[in-house]
Scaffold this motif. Structure first.
Motif, short mmCIF file in Angstrom:
data_model
loop_
_atom_site.label_atom_id
_atom_site.label_comp_id
_atom_site.label_asym_id
_atom_site.label_seq_id
_atom_site.Cartn_x
_atom_site.Cartn_y
_atom_site.Cartn_z
N VAL A 25 -53.32 16.29 -17.18
CA VAL A 25 -53.96 17.32 -16.36
C VAL A 25 -55.47 17.25 -16.51
O VAL A 25 -56.21 17.37 -15.52
N ARG A 26 -55.95 17.03 -17.74
CA ARG A 26 -57.40 16.89 -17.93
C ARG A 26 -57.91 15.67 -17.18
O ARG A 26 -59.02 15.69 -16.62
N TRP A 27 -57.11 14.59 -17.15
CA TRP A 27 -57.54 13.39 -16.44
C TRP A 27 -57.67 13.66 -14.95
O TRP A 27 -58.59 13.17 -14.29
N LEU A 28 -56.76 14.47 -14.38
CA LEU A 28 -56.86 14.79 -12.96
C LEU A 28 -58.15 15.54 -12.65
O LEU A 28 -58.73 15.39 -11.58
N GLY A 29 -58.62 16.35 -13.58
CA GLY A 29 -59.93 16.99 -13.46
C GLY A 29 -60.09 17.88 -12.25
O GLY A 29 -61.07 17.76 -11.52
N THR A 30 -59.13 18.78 -12.03
CA THR A 30 -59.21 19.66 -10.88
C THR A 30 -58.87 21.10 -11.27
O THR A 30 -58.01 21.34 -12.12
N ASP A 31 -59.55 22.05 -10.62
CA ASP A 31 -59.23 23.46 -10.86
C ASP A 31 -58.07 23.92 -9.99
O ASP A 31 -57.73 25.11 -9.98
N LEU A 32 -57.44 23.00 -9.27
CA LEU A 32 -56.25 23.33 -8.51
C LEU A 32 -55.04 23.53 -9.42
O LEU A 32 -53.99 24.02 -8.99
N VAL A 33 -55.18 23.14 -10.68
CA VAL A 33 -54.13 23.33 -11.69
C VAL A 33 -54.65 24.31 -12.74
O VAL A 33 -55.65 24.05 -13.39
N ARG A 34 -53.97 25.45 -12.86
CA ARG A 34 -54.33 26.40 -13.91
C ARG A 34 -53.73 25.91 -15.23
O ARG A 34 -52.59 25.45 -15.25
#
Length: 223
Positions: free
Chosen positions: A153-162
């Motif tokens: 999730v950190r690698w994706l680097g998006t605030d679309l994931v809480r």
């Protein structure tokens, strides 16, 4: 498929390209036009988990969500040796429905019923080295996602994931996502993000890595 695995191979002296899992974005793009699944009778909003109910799951997080009264839909097989009594208790709640394993072709219909997608994984070494497909599949369906703080999730680097790790914080994040109105522009942003992480995009990365590898080998041979 993850930096944890890549670092392990680099430590052994290998040249490594990290190419994570992708998503079949088109498979989930039209979920809102599909009929509601016959075996789901939960009132909206529905919070859902698609995957294996196994030791990879932090069961405390699902229990916390159910205790808040949210409708909880579970889709996938159940590992019989994993926390049998606790899972049985969870599934007995009136606001929880488990529909069992479903074929990949049927998953879009169940994402039609889900308003928030969950990735409630423990912080084990195995999960830290994984890259859950479900994260991108939820986004491809236009759904908000609540996940534990996985490296993927950190690698994706998006605030679309809480992101939340404790039961209370996880349930809070789920409640916030579930209570938010379903805005078309936000759904489009999630789908657009997933579209940048398709299997076709991953194939292009693999081809590029292979070409770089071939060039490096050729260079060493010329020396």
């Amino acid at each position: 498929i993850s930096e944890a695995l890549a670092e392990r191979w680099r430590a052994m002296g290998h040249e490594v390209a990290m190419i994570p899992n992708g998503v079949d974005a088109r498979h989930f793009a039209g979920v809102d036009e599909l009929p509601w699944p016959d075996d789901v009778r939960l009132p909206a909003p529905v919070v859902g988990f698609v995957g294996h109910l196994s030791e990879r799951i932090d069961l405390r997080l699902l229990e916390a969500v159910a205790e808040r009264g949210w409708s909880l839909l579970l889709v996938g097989p159940r590992q019989g040796t994993f926390e049998f009594a606790r899972i049985t208790d969870l599934l007995s709640r009136p606001n929880v429905t488990w529909v069992g394993p479903k074929p990949y072709e049927a998953l879009p219909a169940y994402l039609r019923a889900i308003d928030v997608g969950l990735v409630p994984y423990t912080m084990s070494a195995f999960n830290a080295a994984s890259f859950p497909l479900k994260t991108l599949e939820y986004l491809a369906a236009g759904r908000p996602v609540v996940s534990t703080d996985l490296p993927a999730v950190r690698w994706l680097g998006t605030d679309l994931v809480r992101v939340a790790d404790t039961p209370s914080a996880f349930a809070d994040a789920v409640g916030s996502a579930a209570a938010a109105p379903r805005r078309p522009q936000e759904m489009a942003a999630r789908r657009a993000f997933a579209a940048r992480h398709t299997w076709a995009a991953r194939a292009d990365e693999l081809i590029a890595a292979a070409r770089l590898g071939d060039a490096a080998v050729a260079s060493r041979r010329r020396r």
